[in-house]
Design a protein around this motif. Structure first.
Motif, short mmCIF file in Angstrom:
data_model
loop_
_atom_site.label_atom_id
_atom_site.label_comp_id
_atom_site.label_asym_id
_atom_site.label_seq_id
_atom_site.Cartn_x
_atom_site.Cartn_y
_atom_site.Cartn_z
N ASN A 69 0.78 -0.94 0.09
CA ASN A 69 -0.42 -0.24 0.16
C ASN A 69 0.41 0.99 -0.37
N SER A 70 1.28 1.90 -1.47
CA SER A 70 1.74 2.66 -1.19
C SER A 70 1.31 4.34 -2.23
N SER A 71 1.03 5.19 -1.51
CA SER A 71 0.50 6.00 -2.35
C SER A 71 1.74 6.98 -2.97
N GLU A 72 2.73 6.68 -2.36
CA GLU A 72 3.84 7.62 -3.12
C GLU A 72 4.30 6.79 -4.95
N TRP A 73 3.87 5.95 -4.33
CA TRP A 73 4.31 4.70 -5.71
C TRP A 73 3.38 5.18 -6.76
N ALA A 74 4.13 5.22 -8.10
CA ALA A 74 2.77 5.09 -9.45
C ALA A 74 2.17 3.71 -9.48
N VAL A 88 0.83 -5.72 -5.79
CA VAL A 88 -0.19 -5.22 -6.33
C VAL A 88 0.04 -4.23 -5.28
N ASN A 89 -0.10 -2.67 -5.92
CA ASN A 89 0.17 -1.56 -5.22
C ASN A 89 -1.73 -1.36 -4.55
N LEU A 90 -2.02 -1.70 -4.07
CA LEU A 90 -3.57 -1.07 -3.54
C LEU A 90 -3.98 0.00 -3.19
N GLY A 91 -3.12 0.84 -2.72
CA GLY A 91 -2.91 1.92 -2.71
C GLY A 91 -2.66 3.14 -3.85
N ALA A 92 -2.73 3.10 -5.16
CA ALA A 92 -2.81 3.84 -6.17
C ALA A 92 -3.91 2.99 -6.66
N ILE A 93 -4.96 2.24 -6.43
CA ILE A 93 -5.71 1.67 -7.36
C ILE A 93 -7.10 2.84 -6.55
N THR A 94 -7.47 3.33 -8.25
CA THR A 94 -9.03 4.71 -8.07
C THR A 94 -9.86 3.75 -8.19
N SER A 95 -10.14 2.49 -8.07
CA SER A 95 -11.49 2.11 -8.67
C SER A 95 -11.67 1.38 -8.87
N ILE A 134 11.49 -3.83 -24.25
CA ILE A 134 12.04 -2.88 -23.54
C ILE A 134 11.16 -2.43 -22.18
N SER A 135 11.79 -2.33 -21.03
CA SER A 135 10.96 -2.10 -19.33
C SER A 135 10.55 -0.40 -19.93
N TYR A 136 9.45 0.00 -18.75
CA TYR A 136 8.72 1.08 -18.60
C TYR A 136 10.29 1.69 -18.12
N TYR A 137 10.83 1.89 -17.71
CA TYR A 137 12.20 2.74 -16.97
C TYR A 137 13.13 3.02 -18.22
N GLU A 138 13.30 1.99 -19.49
CA GLU A 138 13.42 2.65 -20.65
C GLU A 138 13.20 3.66 -21.44
N ASP A 139 11.92 3.30 -21.59
CA ASP A 139 11.48 3.57 -22.94
C ASP A 139 10.21 3.82 -22.95
N LEU A 140 9.08 4.36 -22.13
CA LEU A 140 7.89 4.87 -22.26
C LEU A 140 6.86 4.44 -22.51
N ASP A 141 6.80 5.20 -24.24
CA ASP A 141 6.84 4.92 -25.72
C ASP A 141 6.81 3.50 -26.50
#
Length: 182
Positions: A69-74, A88-95, A134-141
């Motif tokens: 549970n982390s609201s700071e980690w996206a 699973v980061n339950l703090g980031a789920i909004t619905s 390609i990882s999320y951190y390397e190149d988002l697109d």
């Protein structure tokens, strides 16, 4: 009876209002409930959802879930192939809708992992992408546009669409029985 354009417009307006009142309001209210659930209730929802999607995909094993549970980690959730874990980061789920989309996406990665060595076009595409992942951190697109992620996102969008249709059906009132003539 002849229906004029004016009558047709009024029917469309009334229909729109009824659909909004019956379908969209309950769904929007339900969406707001998720962040207010207890940790235990969120975990139960995600666990049940994971079991249901895994069964529908005919997975050999259901992924093991680790909650934090982390609201700071996206990052909302991450699948770890080979380990069969989903964090699973339950703090980031909004619905509920977001929880469903994210879990369908991550569980699809487990499906991909199980089919990675298939001698099919799908299996070959998975292997080719995995070799050049390609990882999320390397190149988002680049991450979003690779086959593995597009396949998981397409599955998730279709799954959420089907769930939302079921929600609409569940919120549609049953017609009143006609009075019998005696």
């Amino acid at each position: 009876m002849k229906v004029t354009n004016k009558v047709a417009k009024w029917i469309a307006i009334i229909y729109t209002i009824v659909v909004f009142a019956i379908v969209l309001l309950p769904l929007s209210t339900k969406a707001k409930e998720f962040p207010n659930l207890s940790q235990e209730a969120k975990e139960k929802y995600i666990t049940n959802l994971t079991e249901r999607i895994s069964k529908e995909l005919d997975l050999q094993t259901t992924p093991k879930l680790y909650f934090y549970n982390s609201s700071e980690w996206a990052v909302i959730a991450s699948y770890y192939d080979g380990l069969n874990y989903i964090y699973v980061n339950l703090g980031a789920i909004t619905s509920y809708e977001e929880a469903t989309r994210v879990m369908a996406h991550e569980i699809r990665h487990d499906y991909q992992y199980e089919h990675m060595n298939d001698d099919t076009e799908y299996g070959r595409a998975l292997r080719a992408n995995q070799q050049n992942y390609i990882s999320y951190y390397e190149d988002l697109d680049g991450y979003k546009n690779q086959f593995i992620e597009k396949d998981a996102e397409e599955f998730a969008a279709n799954y959420v669409g089907n769930v939302m249709i079921m929600e609409i059906v569940d919120h549609t009132p049953e017609p009143e029985p006609e009075a019998s003539e005696e």
